[in-house]
Design a protein around this motif. Structure first.
Motif, short mmCIF file in Angstrom:
data_model
loop_
_atom_site.label_atom_id
_atom_site.label_comp_id
_atom_site.label_asym_id
_atom_site.label_seq_id
_atom_site.Cartn_x
_atom_site.Cartn_y
_atom_site.Cartn_z
N ALA A 189 102.98 -14.33 86.50
CA ALA A 189 102.13 -15.49 86.76
C ALA A 189 100.66 -15.10 86.87
O ALA A 189 99.77 -15.81 86.36
CB ALA A 189 102.57 -16.19 88.05
N ARG A 190 100.41 -13.97 87.50
CA ARG A 190 99.02 -13.53 87.68
C ARG A 190 98.43 -13.04 86.38
O ARG A 190 97.25 -13.23 86.10
CB ARG A 190 98.96 -12.40 88.72
CG ARG A 190 97.55 -11.99 89.09
CD ARG A 190 97.49 -10.58 89.63
NE ARG A 190 96.14 -10.18 89.99
CZ ARG A 190 95.21 -9.78 89.11
NH1 ARG A 190 95.49 -9.77 87.82
NH2 ARG A 190 94.00 -9.43 89.51
N SER A 246 93.07 -17.90 87.50
CA SER A 246 92.79 -19.19 88.14
C SER A 246 93.35 -19.25 89.56
O SER A 246 94.23 -18.48 89.94
CB SER A 246 93.39 -20.33 87.31
OG SER A 246 94.81 -20.30 87.38
N ARG A 247 92.84 -20.22 90.32
CA ARG A 247 93.34 -20.41 91.68
C ARG A 247 94.82 -20.76 91.67
O ARG A 247 95.59 -20.29 92.52
CB ARG A 247 92.54 -21.52 92.36
CG ARG A 247 92.94 -21.76 93.83
CD ARG A 247 92.12 -22.85 94.46
NE ARG A 247 92.42 -24.15 93.84
CZ ARG A 247 91.83 -25.28 94.18
NH1 ARG A 247 90.88 -25.28 95.11
NH2 ARG A 247 92.16 -26.43 93.58
N GLU A 248 95.22 -21.58 90.69
CA GLU A 248 96.63 -21.97 90.59
C GLU A 248 97.51 -20.75 90.30
O GLU A 248 98.60 -20.62 90.87
CB GLU A 248 96.81 -23.01 89.48
CG GLU A 248 96.22 -24.38 89.79
CD GLU A 248 94.70 -24.40 89.66
OE1 GLU A 248 94.12 -23.45 89.05
OE2 GLU A 248 94.07 -25.34 90.19
N GLN A 249 97.03 -19.84 89.45
CA GLN A 249 97.79 -18.63 89.15
C GLN A 249 97.94 -17.77 90.40
O GLN A 249 99.01 -17.22 90.67
CB GLN A 249 97.10 -17.82 88.06
CG GLN A 249 97.28 -18.37 86.65
CD GLN A 249 96.48 -17.56 85.65
OE1 GLN A 249 95.25 -17.63 85.60
NE2 GLN A 249 97.19 -16.76 84.85
N GLU A 272 97.91 -18.79 93.47
CA GLU A 272 98.82 -19.45 94.41
C GLU A 272 100.27 -19.14 94.06
O GLU A 272 101.08 -18.84 94.94
CB GLU A 272 98.57 -20.95 94.39
CG GLU A 272 97.26 -21.36 95.08
CD GLU A 272 96.99 -22.85 94.96
OE1 GLU A 272 97.75 -23.55 94.24
OE2 GLU A 272 96.01 -23.32 95.57
N VAL A 273 100.60 -19.19 92.77
CA VAL A 273 101.97 -18.86 92.33
C VAL A 273 102.26 -17.39 92.59
O VAL A 273 103.34 -17.02 93.06
CB VAL A 273 102.16 -19.22 90.85
CG1 VAL A 273 103.52 -18.75 90.36
CG2 VAL A 273 102.01 -20.71 90.63
N ASP A 333 102.80 -16.85 96.30
CA ASP A 333 104.03 -17.51 96.75
C ASP A 333 105.25 -16.68 96.35
O ASP A 333 106.17 -16.48 97.16
CB ASP A 333 104.12 -18.91 96.15
CG ASP A 333 105.37 -19.64 96.60
OD1 ASP A 333 105.50 -19.89 97.82
OD2 ASP A 333 106.23 -19.94 95.75
#
Length: 325
Positions: A104-105, A114-117, A119-120, A123
């Motif tokens: 994901a990163r 990205s911030r969304e990446q 976060e995943v 998590d």
């Protein structure tokens, strides 16, 4: 987490020299078997292979073969639910979530993620930590969960003190665990908030504190490569050209792959590839040729991707040619 690729040795038609080919793993047939089973969601075979390789014999490579397989995160959750008391499914789930987190990163620089990446990424790492801590509690003598926690810790930026405790927990169970030492060396590199002095001291203490013939001599070579990477063009070559660097590499080689007790198993080829690159950068052509000869054209991604991320074999070939091999 440098991964080795499958390899088949091909001899050069005209030169008689092995053609450099990147290998995915150490050549252990169980690696391919467990990877194929993981891809087929065949838990019975995955469990059979992993249980046949006890923690005392370091099953790290087998675990990563499963953990790097796409789709494992789906079916392993069902196994965990079906076997609520079993630690092995949780260990596999934890390792898979580490690999899945980095998927994901991506390998991009932090500024390009990205911030969304992120976060995943975080998590999935936190989920991995939950599984790994459960395994560590249920199987206190197992090394693998603590090794996994070293990796999640760096991704979650737990800090040097916590990272050190996780490393110490790993090596209490397996004092010469190469992966654990590699992770700790990365943790104390300048790029992760450490220093060159701390990194070199750690590498030498680990390498020469171990019996002759272990794989840990690689750490000395890695430390010099990391130091070289951290310098600008010009100063980097000047550093590697220092006589004391070549002397340090020769001393580590004598205590490691040149030692009569050295055995070609596990990550031995990565060790030889690392020394080949380090000796090449240090200008010790004779020692570099020795290492290139021993690898027989089998290229490991680490450390050659530092020179050519898209084609490690090309970097290997270039340095091998410069060494006169």
């Amino acid at each position: 987490m440098a991964v080795l690729r499958d390899w088949g040795l091909t001899l050069g038609r005209w030169t008689g020299r092995p053609v450099a080919q990147v290998q995915q793993d150490s050549g252990d047939p169980d690696v391919g078997r467990v990877r194929e089973a993981a891809g087929a969601a065949d838990w019975a075979t995955v469990r059979e292979v992993l249980e046949a390789r006890p923690e005392s014999e370091d099953r790290t490579e087998l675990l990563w073969a499963v953990g790097d397989t796409t789709g494992v995160e789906g079916w392993i959750a069902e196994v965990v639910e079906a076997e609520p008391q079993a630690p092995l499914p949780r260990l596999v789930a934890g390792i898979r979530h580490i690999s899945w987190a980095w998927e994901a990163r991506t390998a991009a620089r932090a500024k390009d993620v990205s911030r969304e990446q992120f976060e995943v990424f975080h998590d999935r790492l936190r989920t991995a930590e939950r599984w790994l801590y459960e395994v560590a509690e249920r199987e206190p003598q197992w090394t693998s969960p603590w090794y996994g926690l070293q990796i999640t810790g760096r991704g979650l930026q737990v800090g040097q003190a916590t990272a050190r405790r996780r490393f110490e927990a790993t090596v209490r169970r397996d004092p010469h665990h190469l992966g654990a030492h590699q992770q700790q060396l990365q943790q104390i590199c300048a790029k992760w908030g450490g220093s060159h002095e701390e990194m070199h001291a750690f590498a030498r203490e680990a390498a020469f504190g171990a019996p002759g013939g272990t794989l840990l001599g690689q750490l000395v070579a890695v430390a010099h490569i990391e130091h070289w990477l951290d310098l600008d063009s010009g100063p980097d070559a000047e550093y590697m050209g220092r006589p004391e660097v070549a002397a340090s590499l020769r001393e580590a080689a004598d205590h490691s792959f040149r030692h009569p007790d050295f055995v070609r198993r596990g990550a031995w080829n990565q060790v030889l590839n690392t020394f080949a690159m380090a000796f090449s950068l240090a200008g010790d052509r004779a020692a570099a040729r020795e290492c290139f000869h021993a690898t027989e054209g089998r290229v490991t991604e680490f450390p050659w991707y530092y020179m050519n991320g898209s084609d490690p074999a090309a970097a290997y070939r270039k340095q091998r040619s410069s060494a006169g091999r």
